[in-house]
Design a protein around this motif. Structure first.
Motif, PDB file in Angstrom:
ATOM      1  N   LEU A 239      10.879 -48.589  -9.562  1.00  0.00           N
ATOM      2  CA  LEU A 239      10.591 -47.173  -9.425  1.00  0.00           C
ATOM      3  C   LEU A 239      11.608 -46.405 -10.255  1.00  0.00           C
ATOM      4  O   LEU A 239      12.815 -46.479 -10.001  1.00  0.00           O
ATOM      5  CB  LEU A 239      10.660 -46.754  -7.954  1.00  0.00           C
ATOM      6  N   LEU A 240      11.126 -45.658 -11.238  1.00  0.00           N
ATOM      7  CA  LEU A 240      12.010 -44.993 -12.195  1.00  0.00           C
ATOM      8  C   LEU A 240      11.634 -43.517 -12.338  1.00  0.00           C
ATOM      9  O   LEU A 240      10.493 -43.124 -12.102  1.00  0.00           O
ATOM     10  CB  LEU A 240      11.924 -45.693 -13.546  1.00  0.00           C
ATOM     11  N   PRO A 241      12.603 -42.682 -12.732  1.00  0.00           N
ATOM     12  CA  PRO A 241      12.344 -41.240 -12.810  1.00  0.00           C
ATOM     13  C   PRO A 241      11.411 -40.869 -13.963  1.00  0.00           C
ATOM     14  O   PRO A 241      11.551 -41.359 -15.078  1.00  0.00           O
ATOM     15  CB  PRO A 241      13.740 -40.637 -13.012  1.00  0.00           C
ATOM     16  N   VAL A 242      10.473 -39.980 -13.664  1.00  0.00           N
ATOM     17  CA  VAL A 242       9.571 -39.391 -14.651  1.00  0.00           C
ATOM     18  C   VAL A 242       9.432 -37.907 -14.310  1.00  0.00           C
ATOM     19  O   VAL A 242       9.761 -37.475 -13.202  1.00  0.00           O
ATOM     20  CB  VAL A 242       8.179 -40.068 -14.653  1.00  0.00           C
TER      21      VAL A 242
ATOM     22  N   LEU B  17      12.003 -34.003 -11.187  1.00  0.00           N
ATOM     23  CA  LEU B  17      11.635 -35.397 -11.418  1.00  0.00           C
ATOM     24  C   LEU B  17      10.974 -35.988 -10.175  1.00  0.00           C
ATOM     25  O   LEU B  17      11.186 -35.526  -9.056  1.00  0.00           O
ATOM     26  CB  LEU B  17      12.868 -36.224 -11.770  1.00  0.00           C
ATOM     27  N   THR B  18      10.182 -37.018 -10.389  1.00  0.00           N
ATOM     28  CA  THR B  18       9.671 -37.849  -9.321  1.00  0.00           C
ATOM     29  C   THR B  18       9.824 -39.298  -9.782  1.00  0.00           C
ATOM     30  O   THR B  18      10.438 -39.551 -10.826  1.00  0.00           O
ATOM     31  CB  THR B  18       8.211 -37.505  -8.983  1.00  0.00           C
ATOM     32  N   GLU B  19       9.285 -40.241  -9.034  1.00  0.00           N
ATOM     33  CA  GLU B  19       9.405 -41.646  -9.415  1.00  0.00           C
ATOM     34  C   GLU B  19       8.031 -42.254  -9.653  1.00  0.00           C
ATOM     35  O   GLU B  19       7.057 -41.899  -8.991  1.00  0.00           O
ATOM     36  CB  GLU B  19      10.143 -42.444  -8.344  1.00  0.00           C
ATOM     37  N   ALA B  20       7.985 -43.143 -10.605  1.00  0.00           N
ATOM     38  CA  ALA B  20       6.761 -43.894 -10.888  1.00  0.00           C
ATOM     39  C   ALA B  20       7.121 -45.354 -11.091  1.00  0.00           C
ATOM     40  O   ALA B  20       8.233 -45.679 -11.540  1.00  0.00           O
ATOM     41  CB  ALA B  20       6.075 -43.351 -12.131  1.00  0.00           C
ATOM     42  N   GLU B  21       6.179 -46.230 -10.758  1.00  0.00           N
ATOM     43  CA  GLU B  21       6.437 -47.659 -10.940  1.00  0.00           C
ATOM     44  C   GLU B  21       6.220 -48.028 -12.399  1.00  0.00           C
ATOM     45  O   GLU B  21       5.155 -47.779 -12.969  1.00  0.00           O
ATOM     46  CB  GLU B  21       5.528 -48.482 -10.039  1.00  0.00           C
TER      47      GLU B  21
ATOM     48  N   LYS C 278       8.013 -34.642 -12.956  1.00  0.00           N
ATOM     49  CA  LYS C 278       7.108 -34.396 -11.843  1.00  0.00           C
ATOM     50  C   LYS C 278       5.944 -33.503 -12.247  1.00  0.00           C
ATOM     51  O   LYS C 278       4.805 -33.717 -11.839  1.00  0.00           O
ATOM     52  CB  LYS C 278       7.879 -33.752 -10.689  1.00  0.00           C
TER      53      LYS C 278
END
Length: 210
Positions: free
Chosen positions: A64-67, A51-55, A69
């Motif tokens: 900023l929440l997990p999406v 996972l990474t984070e996206a606004e 990667k």
């Protein structure tokens, strides 16, 4: 037991599998149960997706929440029975890519013979999840995974409902970099290469062809 083998012991997986094993379970119920188990198996095989984070803007604020990667996984069905698992996994990840490998087992030699191959072009950047209800002799899985590697797949996992010790050994020896996820490791193969106690021919039971 091989360290490559992961048995999914969730109670609902085991209960639904027992229902599927019964010779009195008709095709419609068999298909439904397979689709339900496939969702649960998909949770396990995708548990380590990075996972990474996206606004993202919620109705209340930006955060900023997990999406995911990486690119969504690619599901590869070994025809024909693999489609029963593929459908359930696509319910969970409808944006995933999907491909098909057509192989049948020669009843004399038990070797896998290819008759169809159609897969996405960008597998190198995706987790490739190969699905087939049964890992019996292992020859079909070995052949399918080698074709996928030749086509560019770099990270591959194999998912099945049932596995025989002979099939696990064959697959691990041929592709030690491929983890195996299954709902059960059964006792053995019979003289015809069927898993015992097993559940019969998965393709015939899915499609009512016997």
């Amino acid at each position: 037991m091989s360290k490559n083998l992961k048995i999914v012991e969730h109670p609902l997986v085991q209960y639904k599998l027992s229902q599927m094993r019964s010779k009195d379970t008709h095709s419609a119920d068999f298909r439904r149960l397979l689709r339900e188990i496939s969702l649960l198996l998909a949770y396990e095989v995708t548990r380590d997706l990075p996972l990474t984070e996206a606004e993202i803007e919620t109705p209340m604020a930006r955060a900023l929440l997990p999406v995911l990667k990486d690119l969504e996984p690619c599901f590869i069905s070994i025809l024909r029975a693999g489609n029963g698992i593929l459908d359930g996994m696509l319910d969970l990840l409808p944006s995933a890519r999907a491909g098909h490998v057509g192989l049948y087992r020669d009843h004399e030699t038990l070797e896998a013979i290819e008759y169809y191959f159609k897969v996405p072009e960008d597998m190198a950047g995706r987790l490739t999840i190969v699905v087939d209800p049964m890992l019996a002799t292992g020859h079909t899985a070995v052949a399918a995974i080698q074709r996928l590697k030749d086509a560019g797949a770099q990270k591959i996992k194999f998912v099945c409902l049932l596995a025989a010790p002979e099939g696990v050994k064959t697959l691990v020896e041929a592709h030690p970099d491929t983890p195996i996820f299954t709902a059960a490791l059964d006792e053995r193969l019979n003289e015809k290469g069927y898993i015992m106690p097993g559940l019969g021919d998965a393709g015939d039971r899915i499609y009512g062809t016997k």
